[in-house]
Design an enzyme around this catalytic site. Structure first.
Site, PDB file in Angstrom:
ATOM      1  N   HIS A 121      50.714 153.626  -2.247  1.00 41.14           N
ATOM      2  CA  HIS A 121      51.455 152.454  -1.793  1.00 41.14           C
ATOM      3  C   HIS A 121      52.074 151.697  -2.968  1.00 41.14           C
ATOM      4  CE1 HIS A 121      52.376 149.779   1.525  1.00 41.14           C
ATOM      5  NE2 HIS A 121      51.897 148.739   0.871  1.00 41.14           N
ATOM      6  N   ASP A 175      49.653 157.262   0.881  1.00 42.55           N
ATOM      7  CA  ASP A 175      49.657 155.912   1.451  1.00 42.55           C
ATOM      8  C   ASP A 175      49.125 155.933   2.874  1.00 42.55           C
ATOM      9  OD1 ASP A 175      50.184 153.281   2.082  1.00 42.55           O
ATOM     10  OD2 ASP A 175      52.351 153.418   1.812  1.00 42.55           O
ATOM     11  N   SER A 203      56.352 147.247   2.047  1.00 41.64           N
ATOM     12  CA  SER A 203      55.094 146.881   2.700  1.00 41.64           C
ATOM     13  C   SER A 203      55.346 145.817   3.772  1.00 41.64           C
ATOM     14  CB  SER A 203      54.083 146.417   1.642  1.00 41.64           C
ATOM     15  OG  SER A 203      52.777 146.401   2.160  1.00 41.64           O
TER      16      SER A 203
END
Length: 317
Positions: free
Chosen positions: A290, A258, A161
């Site tokens: 995610h 995601d 991320s």
């Protein structure tokens, strides 16, 4: 105390109009220890007392009886630049698994977080951590673990991320500053990397405006001085230095559900389009969202991804 909310990025963080910050996730920490399941030992070190930069180091038990030095992975945790730490159980558990599976030394960087410390603080802290790593290049650095066990000719960066974003930016800086950091960066692993852009691409248009606003909100919170979502720091397409990426190989991991998946694929397209010269591949986890691998590390897709990341790091040139 005011309960009026200035910015609501639940379930991760809320910012109140009186300046109060409420972190809703990533606040738990676990101590460094010998993990009985993996045989990986960890320890915490301070890199810069003045700024508070620190790191957690991981060393597999196998390294103790092996004269050969091991590849070194520098890991940058995710959390939208504003939550989680290197001492979170999510990251501690994952890096124990990865260090054991890959038989590598890991340095997990704990950088300062937004909004108290807006970008470029996280980038600058991460760069300072890399220079600290480089100080071990002749076996005379402050960490005996790295001096004795880390092969600085086989260094990798990884992150998920926002940490994937940081790993990318650090690889660019490495490519632009060859003399500053004395180690060889072989490859980077970007897991569900947080890249964004002013205009939706591909399946991003299928997400409603609130989801896209929520995703972009972390960038605006973390970098209040930004020029927007086409800032080169969040949109690699706009970075004139993308071709200077300072490594030979790239692995991008994406998840089917995601919101930032398309950006991961697009990153590969961009590197190929500009003729970067290295190799880049994408692994997609079907049916996942995610950072699924951190929350459910024993699921089939998480195990497959762990195997892929491990083989990427340990592959012989």
């Amino acid at each position: 105390m005011s309960n009026e909310i200035a910015q609501d990025l639940s379930p991760l963080i809320k910012i109140y109009k009186d300046g109060r910050i409420e972190r809703l996730a990533g606040t738990d920490i676990v101590p460094a220890t010998l993990d009985p399941k993996t045989g990986v030992e960890s320890t915490d070190i301070v890199i810069c007392a003045e700024t508070g930069i620190s790191a957690r180091l991981y060393l597999p038990r196998t390294a103790i009886n092996t004269p050969q030095k091991l590849p070194l992975l520098v890991y940058f945790h995710g959390g939208g630049f504003c939550v989680e730490t290197a001492f979170s159980p999510l990251y501690h558990n994952y890096l124990n698994l990865l260090a054991s599976k890959s038989n590598i030394v890991v340095v997990s960087v704990d950088y300062r977080r937004a909004p108290e410390h807006p970008l470029p603080a996280a980038y600058d802290d991460s760069w300072a951590a890399l220079k600290w790593v480089a100080s071990h290049s002749e076996g005379k650095g402050p960490s005996e673990w790295l001096n004795a066990n880390a092969d600085l000719d086989r260094v990798f960066f990884a992150g998920d991320s926002a940490g994937g974003n940081i790993a990318h930016i650090m690889a660019i800086r490495k490519g632009l500053s060859e003399e500053t950091v004395r180690f060889k960066l072989i490859g980077i692993v970007l897991v569900h990397p947080y890249f964004w852009g002013k205009h939706p691409i591909g399946a991003e248009a299928n997400f409603d405006s609130k989801a896209r606003e929520w995703c972009g909100g972390f960038w605006l919170l973390a970098c209040p001085t930004t020029s927007g979502f086409d800032d080169p720091l969040i949109n690699p397409e706009m970075d004139p230095n993308l071709g200077r990426l300072g490594c030979e190989r790239v692995l991008v991991c994406v998840a089917e559900k995601d919101i930032v998946k398309e950006r991961g694929y697009y990153y590969k397209e961009l590197l190929e389009k500009i003729g970067w010269g290295g190799t880049v591949e994408v692994m997609e986890a079907i049916g996942e969202n995610h950072i699924f691998h951190l929350h459910n590390p024993s699921c089939d897709n998480a195990i497959a991804m762990l195997d892929k990341v491990s083989s990427f790091i340990t592959a012989q040139p």
